[in-house]
Design a protein around this motif. Structure first.
Motif, PDB file in Angstrom:
ATOM      1  N   LYS A 148      -6.941  28.708  38.532  1.00  0.00           N
ATOM      2  CA  LYS A 148      -5.631  28.067  38.567  1.00  0.00           C
ATOM      3  C   LYS A 148      -4.790  28.761  39.628  1.00  0.00           C
ATOM      4  O   LYS A 148      -4.678  29.990  39.632  1.00  0.00           O
ATOM      5  CB  LYS A 148      -4.939  28.147  37.204  1.00  0.00           C
ATOM      6  CG  LYS A 148      -3.588  27.440  37.197  1.00  0.00           C
ATOM      7  CD  LYS A 148      -3.042  27.283  35.805  1.00  0.00           C
ATOM      8  CE  LYS A 148      -1.679  26.596  35.801  1.00  0.00           C
ATOM      9  NZ  LYS A 148      -1.701  25.264  36.414  1.00  0.00           N
ATOM     10  N   LEU A 149      -4.189  27.986  40.514  1.00  0.00           N
ATOM     11  CA  LEU A 149      -3.413  28.536  41.631  1.00  0.00           C
ATOM     12  C   LEU A 149      -1.930  28.563  41.292  1.00  0.00           C
ATOM     13  O   LEU A 149      -1.327  27.543  40.947  1.00  0.00           O
ATOM     14  CB  LEU A 149      -3.645  27.689  42.883  1.00  0.00           C
ATOM     15  CG  LEU A 149      -2.892  28.108  44.143  1.00  0.00           C
ATOM     16  CD1 LEU A 149      -3.298  29.512  44.579  1.00  0.00           C
ATOM     17  CD2 LEU A 149      -3.135  27.116  45.274  1.00  0.00           C
ATOM     18  N   LEU A 150      -1.338  29.752  41.369  1.00  0.00           N
ATOM     19  CA  LEU A 150       0.096  29.924  41.157  1.00  0.00           C
ATOM     20  C   LEU A 150       0.679  30.567  42.413  1.00  0.00           C
ATOM     21  O   LEU A 150       0.156  31.567  42.901  1.00  0.00           O
ATOM     22  CB  LEU A 150       0.363  30.830  39.947  1.00  0.00           C
ATOM     23  CG  LEU A 150      -0.247  30.353  38.632  1.00  0.00           C
ATOM     24  CD1 LEU A 150      -0.158  31.441  37.569  1.00  0.00           C
ATOM     25  CD2 LEU A 150       0.439  29.089  38.138  1.00  0.00           C
ATOM     26  N   LYS A 151       1.770  30.022  42.945  1.00  0.00           N
ATOM     27  CA  LYS A 151       2.312  30.491  44.222  1.00  0.00           C
ATOM     28  C   LYS A 151       3.692  31.119  44.070  1.00  0.00           C
ATOM     29  O   LYS A 151       4.529  30.645  43.297  1.00  0.00           O
ATOM     30  CB  LYS A 151       2.416  29.330  45.218  1.00  0.00           C
ATOM     31  CG  LYS A 151       1.071  28.783  45.688  1.00  0.00           C
ATOM     32  CD  LYS A 151       1.292  27.742  46.785  1.00  0.00           C
ATOM     33  CE  LYS A 151      -0.026  27.185  47.293  1.00  0.00           C
ATOM     34  NZ  LYS A 151       0.186  26.200  48.383  1.00  0.00           N
ATOM     35  N   LEU A 152       3.902  32.199  44.820  1.00  0.00           N
ATOM     36  CA  LEU A 152       5.225  32.794  44.998  1.00  0.00           C
ATOM     37  C   LEU A 152       5.562  32.622  46.478  1.00  0.00           C
ATOM     38  O   LEU A 152       5.068  33.376  47.319  1.00  0.00           O
ATOM     39  CB  LEU A 152       5.211  34.279  44.618  1.00  0.00           C
ATOM     40  CG  LEU A 152       4.857  34.602  43.166  1.00  0.00           C
ATOM     41  CD1 LEU A 152       4.705  36.112  42.971  1.00  0.00           C
ATOM     42  CD2 LEU A 152       5.926  34.067  42.225  1.00  0.00           C
ATOM     43  N   ASP A 153       6.371  31.644  46.787  1.00  0.00           N
ATOM     44  CA  ASP A 153       6.580  31.265  48.185  1.00  0.00           C
ATOM     45  C   ASP A 153       7.730  31.997  48.873  1.00  0.00           C
ATOM     46  O   ASP A 153       7.910  31.852  50.082  1.00  0.00           O
ATOM     47  CB  ASP A 153       6.837  29.756  48.284  1.00  0.00           C
ATOM     48  CG  ASP A 153       5.576  28.949  47.973  1.00  0.00           C
ATOM     49  OD1 ASP A 153       4.487  29.422  48.335  1.00  0.00           O
ATOM     50  OD2 ASP A 153       5.679  27.869  47.369  1.00  0.00           O
ATOM     51  N   ASN A 154       8.501  32.771  48.119  1.00  0.00           N
ATOM     52  CA  ASN A 154       9.655  33.441  48.713  1.00  0.00           C
ATOM     53  C   ASN A 154       9.649  34.927  48.394  1.00  0.00           C
ATOM     54  O   ASN A 154       9.095  35.360  47.383  1.00  0.00           O
ATOM     55  CB  ASN A 154      10.968  32.822  48.196  1.00  0.00           C
ATOM     56  CG  ASN A 154      11.084  31.362  48.558  1.00  0.00           C
ATOM     57  OD1 ASN A 154      11.093  31.002  49.725  1.00  0.00           O
ATOM     58  ND2 ASN A 154      11.157  30.507  47.541  1.00  0.00           N
TER      59      ASN A 154
END
Length: 481
Positions: A148-154
């Motif tokens: 499962k892909l979880l992103k922190l973009d900032n």
């Protein structure tokens, strides 16, 4: 980088402990353990245990006992901490999961991620892989919904990631054969403002190679097919593979010539160069590599000295690139990254992107704008195009396309069987039946993409000969076998 992964990890662990379970938190380097330990003990107090190779036998036993008896709810450490005797395990977290240090290439040989996946399956618990630059195969699995892909973009600081300046040094008259005009100016500006600088040079020692001017042969270790590195402080030459130390060689062992010259430079030499070039600023320069962290608390003292502002410039190998958080660092210089890029390894582009991006993330982590300068003789290479913008997604798409066209992982399986021995003939005897068995598989499953017996790239190490059987096959062939 700087997106707050550690805070996410702590939240996950708090929830795990609430459920009456325990957690393992892995970091890629021992150098990160004190920093992570202090951070986690602020939240979890004495329920945190630590396991790593720098502990003495008594300390290791006490920590192991604390874990075994259930007094520790959180275990922190490098790869070997995956074997901690945790009860009722709830989560395993692998920080900087792309890092090559999670693969043990000496006995016992293992891939920490594979061990963690097995352990989590046995314990029915969660596995978290965290990275700003995931390895291609893991990210591919996430894209295929295996993970499962979880992103922190900032970034937490809300400061945007700075562009990495790619400086073309072709034709430049480098200062002391090291610094471009751009990097020189950036360091001078930082020193004037009382800000800190980090310089990455992924090669230790004073002179990495000594070469005979007459016959062109490097001075090599007697036990390994690898050049000796000169260490000025100890005034000796050392093999960085087997650790053997030699008195400084004055004449070529092959032709007898006394015309020996040093070639290139390492972190030890770089410190001298910096102190000389910037002497008007009287900078305090410290170095972090394998040679300076041999003492038990070596990692901690170097990092604390820099954190407390007692040094202006930190020079180091790849161990300075990972996870460190220094608010006053505004300039990061990256030297000789081309050496990594053109290594004989299908993952060289991936490793170059990861290392450059990770070390660049050390700059501008607080409220001060960061500047990162990467010097290269190959500014046209596609890796640097994506490094410039810290564009992982762009790099992933490009690299995946390259791998698909050349049939390398994740679009194929690559296997290596290494044979070690003292006698060429005996090694070849041992290889022959295995080679024939593998060759026979092609009759059933079709020709492999690549199948070869060859001497290893480092053909002799620690007085031991090394041969490889290399097999690259289609995924479908591997699944059937």
């Amino acid at each position: 980088t700087g997106s707050g992964k550690t805070e996410v990890y702590k939240s996950v662990i708090k929830e795990t402990i609430k459920q009456g379970k325990t957690a393992i938190m892995l970091v890629p380097e021992i150098s990160l353990t004190p920093q992570m330990l202090g951070n986690f003990r602020n939240d979890f107090g004495d329920e945190v245990a630590v396991l790593h190779s720098k502990l003495n036998d008594t300390e290791r036993y006490n920590e192991w006992k604390k874990i075994k008896e259930g007094d520790a709810k959180v275990v922190i450490g490098p790869r070997s901490a995956i074997f901690a005797p945790c009860k009722n395990l709830g989560v395993v977290i692998i920080d900087e999961s792309h890092d090559g240090s999670y693969i043990s290439d000496t006995n016992p040989r293992y891939d920490t991620k594979e061990v963690a996946e097995f352990l989590c399956k046995q314990s029915n618990c969660k596995l978290v892989l965290g990275s700003a630059t995931p390895d291609i195969e893991s990210y591919y699995k996430a894209k295929q919904d295996e993970y499962k892909l979880l992103k922190l973009d900032n970034r937490i600081s809300q400061h945007k990631m700075h562009d990495i300046e790619i400086v073309d040094v072709r034709g430049q008259n480098l200062h002391s054969q090291v610094f471009s005009n751009e990097l020189l100016d950036a360091i001078q500006t930082a020193l004037t403002k009382k800000e800190q600088v980090m310089i990455l040079l992924n090669r230790r020692g004073f002179y990495p190679h000594t070469i005979c001017s007459d016959c062109g042969e490097p001075i090599k270790c007697l036990n390994c097919d690898i050049g000796l590195t000169y260490h000025k402080k100890e005034n000796l030459m050392m093999c960085h593979y087997c650790g053997t130390k030699y008195r400084v060689v004055e004449k070529c062992p092959k032709c007898g010539s006394y015309k020996l010259r040093p070639y290139s430079y390492g972190t030890e030499k770089l410190v001298n160069v910096i102190e000389d070039i910037f002497r008007d600023y009287n900078p305090r320069v410290i170095r972090m590599d394998v040679d300076t962290v041999t003492a038990k608390e070596g990692y901690y003292h170097i990092l604390k000295e820099f954190q407390d502002g007692k040094a202006d410039i930190l020079v180091g190998t790849q161990m300075i690139a990972k996870g460190h958080d220094f608010g006053n660092v505004t300039v990061v210089g990256i030297l000789e990254m081309d050496r990594q890029l053109f290594r004989c390894d299908y993952m060289s582009a991936e490793k170059t992107f990861q290392l450059a991006t990770q070390v660049s993330g050390r700059a501008g982590r607080a409220d001060k704008k960061g500047r990162v300068i990467l010097q290269t003789f190959c500014p046209y290479h596609y890796v640097y195009h994506f490094v410039h913008k810290s564009d992982y997604e762009g790099f992933y798409d490009k690299e995946l396309n390259v791998r698909a066209g050349t049939k390398f992982p994740p679009f194929a399986k690559l296997l290596r069987i290494m044979f070690l021995g003292k006698d060429h003939d005996k090694i070849k005897e041992a290889i022959k039946p295995i080679y024939l068995d593998i060759k026979a598989l092609q009759n059933t499953h079709g020709e492999f993409l690549h199948f070869k017996v060859s001497e290893a790239l480092l053909g002799r190490a620690k007085s031991t000969l090394r041969y490889n059987v290399i097999v690259r096959m289609e995924n479908s062939q591997f699944d059937k076998i």
